[in-house]
Design a protein around this motif. Structure first.
Motif, PDB file in Angstrom:
ATOM      1  N   ALA A  76      27.870 -15.996 -24.235  1.00 63.83           N
ATOM      2  CA  ALA A  76      26.559 -15.441 -23.886  1.00 63.83           C
ATOM      3  C   ALA A  76      26.214 -14.249 -24.778  1.00 63.83           C
ATOM      4  CB  ALA A  76      26.539 -15.030 -22.418  1.00 63.83           C
ATOM      5  N   LEU A  77      27.191 -13.420 -25.074  1.00 64.26           N
ATOM      6  CA  LEU A  77      26.949 -12.293 -25.972  1.00 64.26           C
ATOM      7  C   LEU A  77      26.589 -12.770 -27.371  1.00 64.26           C
ATOM      8  CD1 LEU A  77      29.803  -9.850 -24.952  1.00 64.26           C
ATOM      9  CD2 LEU A  77      27.359  -9.392 -24.814  1.00 64.26           C
ATOM     10  N   ILE A  83      21.182  -9.425 -33.152  1.00 61.35           N
ATOM     11  CA  ILE A  83      20.906  -8.977 -34.517  1.00 61.35           C
ATOM     12  C   ILE A  83      19.585  -8.214 -34.567  1.00 61.35           C
ATOM     13  CG2 ILE A  83      20.445  -9.818 -36.853  1.00 61.35           C
ATOM     14  CD1 ILE A  83      22.612 -11.802 -36.452  1.00 61.35           C
ATOM     15  N   ASP A  84      18.689  -8.507 -33.619  1.00 65.14           N
ATOM     16  CA  ASP A  84      17.397  -7.827 -33.580  1.00 65.14           C
ATOM     17  C   ASP A  84      17.464  -6.465 -32.900  1.00 65.14           C
ATOM     18  OD1 ASP A  84      16.321 -10.055 -34.803  1.00 65.14           O
ATOM     19  OD2 ASP A  84      15.772 -11.003 -32.892  1.00 65.14           O
ATOM     20  N   TYR A  85      18.594  -6.105 -32.318  1.00 64.31           N
ATOM     21  CA  TYR A  85      18.723  -4.822 -31.629  1.00 64.31           C
ATOM     22  C   TYR A  85      18.847  -3.689 -32.649  1.00 64.31           C
ATOM     23  CZ  TYR A  85      19.845  -7.644 -27.494  1.00 64.31           C
ATOM     24  OH  TYR A  85      19.816  -8.541 -26.464  1.00 64.31           O
ATOM     25  N   ASP A  86      18.758  -2.457 -32.136  1.00 61.93           N
ATOM     26  CA  ASP A  86      18.956  -1.306 -33.026  1.00 61.93           C
ATOM     27  C   ASP A  86      20.432  -1.183 -33.400  1.00 61.93           C
ATOM     28  OD1 ASP A  86      20.103  -0.369 -30.723  1.00 61.93           O
ATOM     29  OD2 ASP A  86      18.796   1.351 -30.456  1.00 61.93           O
ATOM     30  N   ALA A  87      20.739  -0.329 -34.331  1.00 60.22           N
ATOM     31  CA  ALA A  87      22.087  -0.246 -34.909  1.00 60.22           C
ATOM     32  C   ALA A  87      23.138   0.125 -33.873  1.00 60.22           C
ATOM     33  CB  ALA A  87      22.095   0.763 -36.052  1.00 60.22           C
ATOM     34  N   VAL A  88      22.822   1.048 -32.982  1.00 61.38           N
ATOM     35  CA  VAL A  88      23.804   1.479 -31.974  1.00 61.38           C
ATOM     36  C   VAL A  88      24.137   0.319 -31.029  1.00 61.38           C
ATOM     37  CG1 VAL A  88      24.201   3.071 -30.063  1.00 61.38           C
ATOM     38  CG2 VAL A  88      23.056   3.876 -32.128  1.00 61.38           C
ATOM     39  N   MET A  89      23.092  -0.377 -30.602  1.00 65.11           N
ATOM     40  CA  MET A  89      23.321  -1.492 -29.675  1.00 65.11           C
ATOM     41  C   MET A  89      24.026  -2.649 -30.375  1.00 65.11           C
ATOM     42  SD  MET A  89      23.230  -2.406 -26.706  1.00 65.11           S
ATOM     43  CE  MET A  89      22.078  -2.245 -25.407  1.00 65.11           C
ATOM     44  N   ARG A  90      23.712  -2.919 -31.636  1.00 63.41           N
ATOM     45  CA  ARG A  90      24.402  -3.982 -32.380  1.00 63.41           C
ATOM     46  C   ARG A  90      25.887  -3.682 -32.480  1.00 63.41           C
ATOM     47  NH1 ARG A  90      20.069  -4.106 -36.451  1.00 63.41           N
ATOM     48  NH2 ARG A  90      21.418  -2.723 -37.637  1.00 63.41           N
ATOM     49  N   LYS A  91      26.220  -2.429 -32.707  1.00 60.99           N
ATOM     50  CA  LYS A  91      27.626  -2.043 -32.812  1.00 60.99           C
ATOM     51  C   LYS A  91      28.345  -2.268 -31.480  1.00 60.99           C
ATOM     52  CE  LYS A  91      28.891   1.428 -35.418  1.00 60.99           C
ATOM     53  NZ  LYS A  91      29.127   2.786 -35.926  1.00 60.99           N
ATOM     54  N   LYS A  92      27.667  -1.918 -30.376  1.00 67.89           N
ATOM     55  CA  LYS A  92      28.274  -2.106 -29.056  1.00 67.89           C
ATOM     56  C   LYS A  92      28.457  -3.593 -28.739  1.00 67.89           C
ATOM     57  CE  LYS A  92      26.609   2.200 -27.063  1.00 67.89           C
ATOM     58  NZ  LYS A  92      25.745   2.825 -26.057  1.00 67.89           N
ATOM     59  N   VAL A  93      27.434  -4.401 -29.046  1.00 69.35           N
ATOM     60  CA  VAL A  93      27.528  -5.834 -28.776  1.00 69.35           C
ATOM     61  C   VAL A  93      28.585  -6.476 -29.672  1.00 69.35           C
ATOM     62  CG1 VAL A  93      26.274  -8.018 -28.832  1.00 69.35           C
ATOM     63  CG2 VAL A  93      25.183  -5.990 -27.882  1.00 69.35           C
TER      64      VAL A  93
END
Length: 137
Positions: A76-77, A83-93
């Protein structure tokens, strides 16, 4: 994830003891069933055999479910549009996806995973030991 780790920490020695004793009980009871006739003791022993089998099956089934849900979280993740998220959220995901690649499940003292594959392997091993014991006795 923390809940699964705590569950595994608590259950590790108990599951190892459950698996080993279950194999021994299955072998000895199958030997008893093949040697004795049908009577009241046979029915009592068969019920005990059935309860031990159901208990072990329950642990193995729930271990399989825990592993499968861990895989589903990772899928699911990955399927999300992260990939469309901001940089901080992309790193967390990305970190969560990396963490989801490790297998989560119940283990018997870190010896083996407790799942349906292990249950089938236990059945096969028990039957093999039973055949050897039957030939000896």
């Amino acid at each position: 994830m923390r809940c699964a780790e705590l569950l595994e920490l608590v259950l590790q020695p108990l599951l190892l003891m459950q698996l080993v004793l279950c194999i021994l009980i299955w072998c000895t009871m199958m030997l008893y069933f093949s040697v004795s006739g049908i009577n009241v003791k046979f029915i009592n022993m068969f019920l005990l055999f059935l309860f031990v089998s159901i208990e072990t099956f329950g642990y193995c089934y729930l271990g399989t479910q825990l592993s499968q849900e861990s895989i589903n979280v990772g899928k699911a993740l990955y399927d999300a549009d992260w990939i469309d998220y901001d940089a901080v959220m992309r790193k967390k995901v990305a970190f969560m996806i990396m963490r989801a690649q490790c297998r989560v499940g119940l283990t018997a003292a870190k010896f083996c995973f407790v799942d349906m594959e292990q249950f089938v392997a236990m059945l096969n091993m028990s039957y093999s030991i039973f055949v050897v014991l039957k030939d000896v006795f």
